[in-house]
Scaffold this motif. Structure first.
Motif, PDB file in Angstrom:
ATOM      1  N   TRP A  77      -7.402   0.087  -7.499  1.00 39.68           N
ATOM      2  CA  TRP A  77      -6.299   0.986  -7.181  1.00 39.68           C
ATOM      3  C   TRP A  77      -6.151   2.001  -8.299  1.00 39.68           C
ATOM      4  O   TRP A  77      -5.999   1.655  -9.455  1.00 39.68           O
ATOM      5  N   THR A  78      -6.240   3.262  -7.966  1.00 41.71           N
ATOM      6  CA  THR A  78      -6.015   4.296  -8.967  1.00 41.71           C
ATOM      7  C   THR A  78      -4.590   4.799  -8.779  1.00 41.71           C
ATOM      8  O   THR A  78      -4.254   5.278  -7.700  1.00 41.71           O
ATOM      9  N   PRO A  79      -3.766   4.656  -9.797  1.00 40.45           N
ATOM     10  CA  PRO A  79      -2.388   5.112  -9.620  1.00 40.45           C
ATOM     11  C   PRO A  79      -2.379   6.589  -9.249  1.00 40.45           C
ATOM     12  O   PRO A  79      -3.064   7.381  -9.902  1.00 40.45           O
ATOM     13  N   PRO A  80      -1.669   6.956  -8.199  1.00 37.29           N
ATOM     14  CA  PRO A  80      -1.591   8.367  -7.845  1.00 37.29           C
ATOM     15  C   PRO A  80      -0.950   9.126  -8.995  1.00 37.29           C
ATOM     16  O   PRO A  80      -0.063   8.605  -9.661  1.00 37.29           O
ATOM     17  N   SER A  81      -1.431  10.307  -9.285  1.00 40.01           N
ATOM     18  CA  SER A  81      -0.854  11.002 -10.438  1.00 40.01           C
ATOM     19  C   SER A  81       0.175  12.017  -9.964  1.00 40.01           C
ATOM     20  O   SER A  81      -0.104  12.873  -9.138  1.00 40.01           O
ATOM     21  N   PHE A  82       1.384  11.817 -10.437  1.00 40.23           N
ATOM     22  CA  PHE A  82       2.404  12.863 -10.260  1.00 40.23           C
ATOM     23  C   PHE A  82       2.737  13.255 -11.669  1.00 40.23           C
ATOM     24  O   PHE A  82       3.300  12.469 -12.402  1.00 40.23           O
ATOM     25  N   ALA A 109       0.828  -1.199   0.000  1.00 37.11           N
ATOM     26  CA  ALA A 109       0.000   0.000   0.000  1.00 37.11           C
ATOM     27  C   ALA A 109       0.865   1.252   0.000  1.00 37.11           C
ATOM     28  O   ALA A 109       0.575   2.234  -0.686  1.00 37.11           O
ATOM     29  N   GLU A 110       1.950   1.154   0.751  1.00 38.21           N
ATOM     30  CA  GLU A 110       2.862   2.300   0.885  1.00 38.21           C
ATOM     31  C   GLU A 110       3.508   2.651  -0.459  1.00 38.21           C
ATOM     32  O   GLU A 110       3.443   3.775  -0.927  1.00 38.21           O
ATOM     33  N   VAL A 111       4.099   1.600  -1.094  1.00 40.55           N
ATOM     34  CA  VAL A 111       4.828   1.844  -2.338  1.00 40.55           C
ATOM     35  C   VAL A 111       3.872   2.256  -3.456  1.00 40.55           C
ATOM     36  O   VAL A 111       4.175   3.130  -4.258  1.00 40.55           O
ATOM     37  N   LEU A 112       2.692   1.646  -3.488  1.00 40.79           N
ATOM     38  CA  LEU A 112       1.776   1.922  -4.600  1.00 40.79           C
ATOM     39  C   LEU A 112       1.186   3.324  -4.508  1.00 40.79           C
ATOM     40  O   LEU A 112       1.021   4.004  -5.515  1.00 40.79           O
TER      41      LEU A 112
END
Lengths: 547, 329
Positions: free
Chosen positions: A537-542, A244-247
């Protein structure tokens, strides 16, 4: 926790590559710990050294070219690197089992499934023949193979890819190993099968309490299955931590770039393309691969690849054709470009029926519809220079060779390759670069329609994102229409304005991508969408430089 | 359409049906080709007699039907062939079928032993070379293979004759048996075997190198495949890997070559039989060409075509047995 040693403990592992490789060490200083009942995902792009790590644990590296140069691998507290070959043989298959990527080739084609399961038991136990058979069939049942008794007697080619992978898993779990190494076990499978296999691995692992080292390049799969994640970049571990942390909160720039490149399941904004004129129209297309043979040769059953397919493609639009293998989506792309003759129906390109053209007319029409192929390694002639590959089409259509070559150089710039690439050969490029050359080749004839058959499925995720962005870019700048064939729903969601979902040669659903994804009507579409790994899981957007 | 026959029989039947047009085409083709060559049986006979007047020659031609147009001759020959009548050999003054059957045994024995030796030894040596790839063993095996591969069979035959018969006197120079020996029983068998050692060796050494090279490459390729890695990951040892996982799969291309080469071995036996004066089909073919014995020659060609067709059928059966993915249908 303190009194039981971890199942696997890798300390400072170094794997040396032969001289002349792109780097001296395939892996440098890898630290990894797997506790009982834990699934650890090792993630990285191709060439990151993740598969060699598995080879090192099994002591199956192609020595002496590639060998462990330092570090320690402790399995249940015992050092593996010092063991003799005989000792290792006893451990392999019994205590550490491996599941491979390609279910098509991982089984010996000349032996029955039963024989190959039996071999594990024969090698490691003193069970009688009847006991072994009972055990093997029981295991086949546990991996949910329909009719285990008949699968036991089947040859690998007689069962499907998903079932073969189940057999490989059954083979790995026969002796309840303490560590299971799964090297991209679902990459070659359809999404629905992939989900079943992932669930199966999870389920069996929970029953056995084994540790799993799961090697993958797909963050969707990671989100689906991992407890812990380790990210490899060119042989170095850049990040490690709970899944969860890494994703959701990756720290290292590389991990961020990788995760940022994962296409989110959010379709593009709806474009008002439906008012634009229709460029390509398929009406009532049918293709059956006929039954062959008769009295004098072998027989083959007829296969209906496409039945009664009708679609429209507007200018500037991207139409996605999605479906699992065998759904007929590739056949569609070949009929539309008339690389394959179809049995009935019409393909209208700007109002002219492509399928009714004479060979001479067809050659002239070809320039309006071009293809980008799946395999960038195999679709470029290795003996021609890039500039000739690109200029070939226009020259065939009567362009002045010098002008065509000059245009080819401009096209290279358009697909973001350096003009110096023009005089080089295809093998000097990476997969992503080659696919760019493929796109430039298709663009050289200034087509109205580009048919892309799985153009990014052979590429790493970060490269995939770049190529997709390029395609979308070019489509908008040149007002192209794209017919985009893919099995990857994430990719479809990102690029396609409208999609058609195919199953067994038929369209089961079609519509705006956003609508189909938000509210699928057909059971098959629902099933497909709910099988996307990591769909919750929605990839966090950077918005970094990556995507 | 559903016949109450086992599939293998249906398959065999279909192969027979397929073979008929092939053989007919071969026969027509060779018949016409042979007619293209200048001179005929009568020329050869008259030449042997030391000459004759034109009227006699014309009568002889009429008697043998050689004065007819080629199409009529072809039709007559094919009609007779349809009843398995090969005609009369004017050189041997016997029916062709008798002449052929006399010779068939020797050739078949020579071919069968040569091919089995070449195949077995080639496969074993190739596998050994591949397992110890780039070692001294591999180098020796590969170099020897290359030497035999590059040596023409007539040269090899003559060298062996010179060494083993002339210099050492261990083996007879030629023929199938000691003419004045009148051996019976086991003595006869041993005598024939002694006569066959050198021809068999000469014929098999060349083909052995084919199999050796192919098997070596094939084993190397299969040893890198995924399922071999799977078997290793199961904990299988090297011997087991070799026998169960590598050999069976590596043999497939070699078996294909075996079927293809059978016909070339027939060709090779012409040279070897002639050199060692073995009374076989090859030697017969050579003499028939020299003496323009059309009927015998056509008979030999028919027989060879038949043998090749049968061998190809057997190879396909063997292949299907070895490769479970192939179903005969």
């Amino acid at each position: 926790m303190t009194d039981t040693p971890p199942i696997l403990q890798i300390r400072d592992l170094k794997i040396a590559l032969p001289k002349g490789a792109d780097r001296p060490f395939a892996l440098e200083g890898l630290d990894l710990t797997i506790e009982p009942g834990e699934i650890v995902c090792l993630v990285g792009e191709s060439g990151s050294g993740k598969s060699l790590c598995a080879g090192a644990i099994m002591r199956l590296l192609p020595e002496p070219h590639v060998h462990v140069a330092g570090g320690a691998i402790r399995f249940m507290g015992e050092e593996l690197l010092g063991k003799t070959e005989t000792e290792m043989r006893a451990i392999r298959g019994e205590d550490i089992a491996m599941i491979f990527q390609e279910p098509m080739t991982a089984l010996n084609p000349q032996k029955t499934v039963g024989w190959q399961l039996d071999e594990v038991l024969r090698l490691h136990t003193r069970m009688t023949r009847a006991e072994r058979k009972a055990r093997a069939i029981e295991m086949l049942e546990r991996v949910h193979i329909p009719d285990p008794a008949s699968a036991y007697n089947a040859y690998p080619h007689q069962i499907s890819g998903g079932q073969r992978q189940r057999v490989v898993i059954a083979m790995a779990l026969l002796l309840s190993p303490k560590l299971i190494i799964a090297d991209e076990p679902t990459t070659a499978l359809d999404v629905t099968t992939q989900l079943q296999i992932l669930k199966l691995i999870r389920e069996l692992q929970e029953q056995e309490g084994a540790g799993v080292l799961f090697i993958t390049h797909d963050f969707g799969v990671v989100a689906e299955i991992a407890d812990k994640v380790a990210v490899l970049c060119k042989g170095e571990m850049v990040e490690q931590g709970p899944a969860a942390e890494v994703l959701n909160n990756p720290q290292h720039a590389y991990t961020r770039a990788l995760i940022g490149a994962v296409p989110a399941l959010t379709p593009p904004p709806v474009k008002p393309v439906t008012q634009a004129p229709v460029v390509l129209k398929g009406i009532g297309l049918k293709k059956t691969f006929a039954a062959r043979g008769g009295l004098l040769s072998g027989k083959r059953k007829a296969v209906v690849a496409v039945k009664d397919l009708t679609f429209q493609l507007h200018r500037g639009e991207t139409l996605g054709v999605v479906g699992e293998s065998g759904s007929g989506k590739t056949t569609v792309s070949r009929i539309v470009t008339r690389l394959l003759e179809c049995d009935a129906g019409k393909v209208e390109l700007d109002g002219k029926d492509l399928l009714a053209c004479s060979p001479r007319e067809l050659r002239a029409m070809r320039k309006y519809i071009q293809m980008v192929f799946q395999d960038p390694m195999a679709s470029l002639n290795p003996r021609k220079r890039v500039v000739d590959l690109i200029a070939q089409g226009p020259i065939v259509h009567g362009a002045d060779p010098d002008k065509a070559r000059a245009d080819a150089r401009k096209l290279l710039e358009l697909v973001e390759l350096s003009p110096a690439a023009a005089t080089r050969f295809p093998h000097e490029f990476s997969g992503g670069q080659r696919q760019r050359i493929g796109i430039a080749r298709a663009l050289a004839l200034e087509p109205k329609v580009i048919v892309a058959d799985e153009p990014v499925s052979a590429l790493d995720v970060s490269v995939q994102a770049q190529v997709l962005k390029l395609l979308a870019d070019l489509r908008d700048r040149l007002n192209l229409s794209l017919l985009f064939v893919t099995h990857d729903l994430r990719v479809a969601a990102q690029l396609c304005d409208r999609i058609i979902v195919m199953q067994k040669g038929e369209i089961v659903e079609s519509g705006l991508t956003a609508e189909v994804f938000a509210n699928p009507q057909h059971a098959y579409t629902q099933n497909l969408l709910s099988s996307i790994p990591g769909r919750d899981w929605t990839p966090p957007s950077f918005r970094t430089d990556a995507a | 359409m559903k016949l109450p026959l086992p599939p293998i029989l249906i398959y065999a039947l279909r192969r027979v049906v397929q073979a008929v047009p092939v053989i007919i085409l071969i026969m027509i083709g060779t018949f016409l080709l042979l007619k293209l060559a200048p001179g005929d049986t009568v020329d050869a006979l008259v030449g042997d007699m030391g000459g004759a007047d034109a009227a006699f020659i014309a009568r002889l031609r009429a008697e043998y039907g050689l004065d007819q147009p080629i199409w009529v001759q072809l039709w007559r020959y094919m009609a007779k062939l349809a009843t398995f009548d090969f005609g009369w050999s004017f050189v041997y003054e016997q029916p062709v079928s008798t002449v052929l059957l006399d010779r068939l045994g020797t050739t078949l024995m020579l071919m069968a032993t040569s091919l089995s030796i070449a195949f077995t030894a080639g496969v074993v040596l190739g596998a050994i070379a591949a397992r110890r790839v780039y070692s001294a063993t591999d180098n020796i095996i590969s170099i020897l293979g290359l030497v035999f591969y590059a040596t023409p069979s007539f040269f090899l035959s003559l060298m062996m004759m010179y060494l083993f018969s002339v210099k050492l006197g261990w083996l007879p120079v030629g023929g199938i048996k000691t003419i004045a020996g009148f051996y019976t029983g086991w003595d006869h068998v041993i005598d024939v075997a002694k006569h066959l050692i050198m021809p068999t060796a000469a014929l098999s050494l060349i083909y052995l190198s084919f199999y050796l090279r192919l098997m070596r490459a094939s084993v190397l390729e299969v040893a890198d495949l995924d399922y071999v890695r799977t078997a290793r990951a199961k904990g299988a040892g090297e011997t087991r890997l070799m026998i169960h996982h590598i050999m069976r799969n590596a043999l497939l291309p070699v078996v294909t070559l075996l079927g293809l080469q059978f016909s070339t071995v027939l060709g090779g036996s012409v040279v070897v039989e002639t050199i060692f004066t073995l009374p076989g089909l090859g030697q017969l073919a050579y003499q028939s060409v020299v003496q323009r014995d059309m009927n015998t020659l056509m008979g030999i060609i028919f027989l060879c075509a038949l043998i090749v067709v049968v061998v190809n059928f057997l190879t396909d059966l063997l292949y299907a047995r070895l490769d479970s993915r192939i179903e005969l249908a």
